[in-house]
Design an enzyme around this catalytic site. Sequence first.
Site, mmCIF file in Angstrom:
data_model
loop_
_atom_site.group_PDB
_atom_site.id
_atom_site.type_symbol
_atom_site.label_atom_id
_atom_site.label_comp_id
_atom_site.label_asym_id
_atom_site.label_seq_id
_atom_site.Cartn_x
_atom_site.Cartn_y
_atom_site.Cartn_z
ATOM 1 N N LYS A 1 0.818 -1.258 0.024
ATOM 2 C CA LYS A 1 -0.059 -0.026 0.051
ATOM 3 C C LYS A 1 0.833 1.074 0.107
ATOM 4 O O LYS A 1 0.719 2.137 -0.692
ATOM 5 C CB LYS A 1 -0.781 -0.032 1.270
ATOM 6 N N ARG B 1 -8.026 12.289 12.909
ATOM 7 C CA ARG B 1 -6.457 11.925 13.083
ATOM 8 C C ARG B 1 -5.558 13.280 13.021
ATOM 9 O O ARG B 1 -6.027 14.054 12.517
ATOM 10 C CB ARG B 1 -6.064 10.840 12.161
ATOM 11 N N SER C 1 7.201 9.758 11.479
ATOM 12 C CA SER C 1 6.026 9.495 10.538
ATOM 13 C C SER C 1 6.579 9.569 9.056
ATOM 14 O O SER C 1 7.043 10.761 8.635
ATOM 15 C CB SER C 1 5.135 10.620 10.786
ATOM 16 N N GLN D 1 4.713 9.243 6.680
ATOM 17 C CA GLN D 1 3.471 10.052 5.930
ATOM 18 C C GLN D 1 3.871 11.784 6.044
ATOM 19 O O GLN D 1 4.026 12.368 5.022
ATOM 20 C CB GLN D 1 2.340 10.089 6.565
ATOM 21 N N ASP E 1 2.302 -1.038 12.073
ATOM 22 C CA ASP E 1 1.271 -1.184 11.476
ATOM 23 C C ASP E 1 0.595 -2.965 11.940
ATOM 24 O O ASP E 1 -0.446 -3.409 11.684
ATOM 25 C CB ASP E 1 0.998 -1.371 9.842
ATOM 26 N N LYS F 1 -4.109 5.582 15.056
ATOM 27 C CA LYS F 1 -4.386 5.146 13.830
ATOM 28 C C LYS F 1 -5.669 5.221 13.409
ATOM 29 O O LYS F 1 -6.547 5.985 14.186
ATOM 30 C CB LYS F 1 -3.782 3.852 13.905
HETATM 31 C C1 S3P Z 1 2.489 4.917 6.117
HETATM 32 C C2 S3P Z 1 3.232 5.366 7.426
HETATM 33 C C3 S3P Z 1 2.945 4.923 8.555
HETATM 34 C C4 S3P Z 1 1.846 3.652 8.650
HETATM 35 C C5 S3P Z 1 0.652 3.900 7.477
HETATM 36 C C6 S3P Z 1 1.344 4.152 6.184
HETATM 37 C C7 S3P Z 1 3.043 5.535 4.979
HETATM 38 O O1 S3P Z 1 1.919 5.832 9.096
HETATM 39 O O2 S3P Z 1 1.438 3.457 9.838
HETATM 40 O O3 S3P Z 1 0.064 2.979 7.591
HETATM 41 O O4 S3P Z 1 2.696 4.814 3.805
HETATM 42 O O5 S3P Z 1 3.751 6.454 4.755
HETATM 43 P P1 S3P Z 1 2.932 7.197 10.160
HETATM 44 O O6 S3P Z 1 3.527 7.765 9.040
HETATM 45 O O7 S3P Z 1 1.948 8.131 10.508
HETATM 46 O O8 S3P Z 1 3.872 6.857 10.928
#
Ligand code: S3P
Length: 440
Positions: free
Chosen positions: A27, A131, A176, A178, A325, A352
């Site tokens: 993903k 969130r 993070s 993200q 995760d 989450k």
């Molecule tokens: C993800 C980063 C993680 C993870 C999420 C997917 C990503 O979150 O928990 O399911 O694809 O960058 P965080 O960046 O909030 O840690």
Amino acid sequence: MFSAKDEAITIRPCPRLEGEIILPGDKSISHRAIILNSLAEGSAQIENFAPGRDCLATIRCLRALGVSIDTKRPPDSNTALISGIGEDGLKEAADVLNAGNSATTMRLLGGLLASQPFLSVITGDVSLRNRPMGRLIEPLRLMGAQLWGRGRDSFAPLVIKGRKLEGIEYGLPVPSAQVKSAILLAGLFARGNTLLHQAIPSRDHTERLLKQMGARLKSQGNSVCLSPLSDPLVPVSLRVPGDISSAAYFLVAGAIHSNARILVRDCGINPTRTGIIDILLAMGARLKIHNERLEAGEPLADIVVECSELKGIEVGGDIIPRLIDEIPVLAVAACVAKGKTVIRDAGELRMKESDRIATVASELSRLGARIESLPDGMVIHGGGLLSGTEVDSHFDHRLAMGLAVAGLVARGETIIKHAQVTQISYPAFWQTLRQVIQDS
Ligand code: S3P
């Protein structure tokens, strides 16, 4: 062993678990492959992109921003054909963008859109609207971005008045991927370099793909330095490796069931994601990695797991972002393992799709687990018997799948309410699980 009624799924223990798993595409990599190729000059084909609703939300938003993306769905393998916009640039969307349940969509596009010369509004479902978005808004504002969120800039919907940004030097207060990726996407179009420091590294798929697409990006230790684009990104066609976060359910199921052998094929083993393998091995899992190779800059392999005698373990510190995760299903492994497992430094679980410390503890307790929640983790006293009963996914895909694994080893029937939430990341999960459940 298995029946479905309305939104609920019933799992019963089975004598044997055996089979070969073909995983959905990763993903995290799929989101990035779609977003970055949308910005490139020319076309790319992404094979085996993640089929769940989260990546479809990213595709929907990018189409609304003027990108042409064709998708082929099963029975053909999931393929996305992307015509990158290159120097033409993204276009203002005619309506509010909807990221659904996907924080990756909202945060990555939030960073990108802050740097584009038009107005965007992005929202999501009730879980995503609760969130934290302050962690995204704060660094983007330091770059000069104009963006706002509900609840004094804490939550979505986000309103973004895009403009030219300045590169920054920034220490990420939470590990993070993200937020890191959002800042890098903003930095691609900024004036001057963007330099990020991470106390604990998080998944590095954005960095890997940006380098392949010709961006001037250097990673050194826990820091990343990105120069703004001088030429558009070069498209990269790729086949997305299988998602280790989806594999985790079958790895744990194979390890805790008393009569199991499961082969997981083409699984991504990027070292920023393999915490679950390290922990299962440390708990004593009979797990072997075969056929390691590299595809599109990402390592992958086949993994075999067999019934094992697990023991409790202490989990905390730098490994947490490498398995964040997978903690719901790791908690299931800990229930079966001999002795005590302590999970710490994982306060992020509360942010989450559900508060995963609260929901994992409450639902596994219903099955008879002895589990205490901590502010930043949980203590699980393993070795007791689980007994099936009615449990709830809390509309959290990872909890639904973790509870299914618990149901395989619990006595009697485990009824999982709101089980179809697996559509978020793994639409074929129930079908695949059914295939490895053997009646004799
Ligand atoms: C993800 C980063 C993680 C993870 C999420 C997917 C990503 O979150 O928990 O399911 O694809 O960058 P965080 O960046 O909030 O840690």
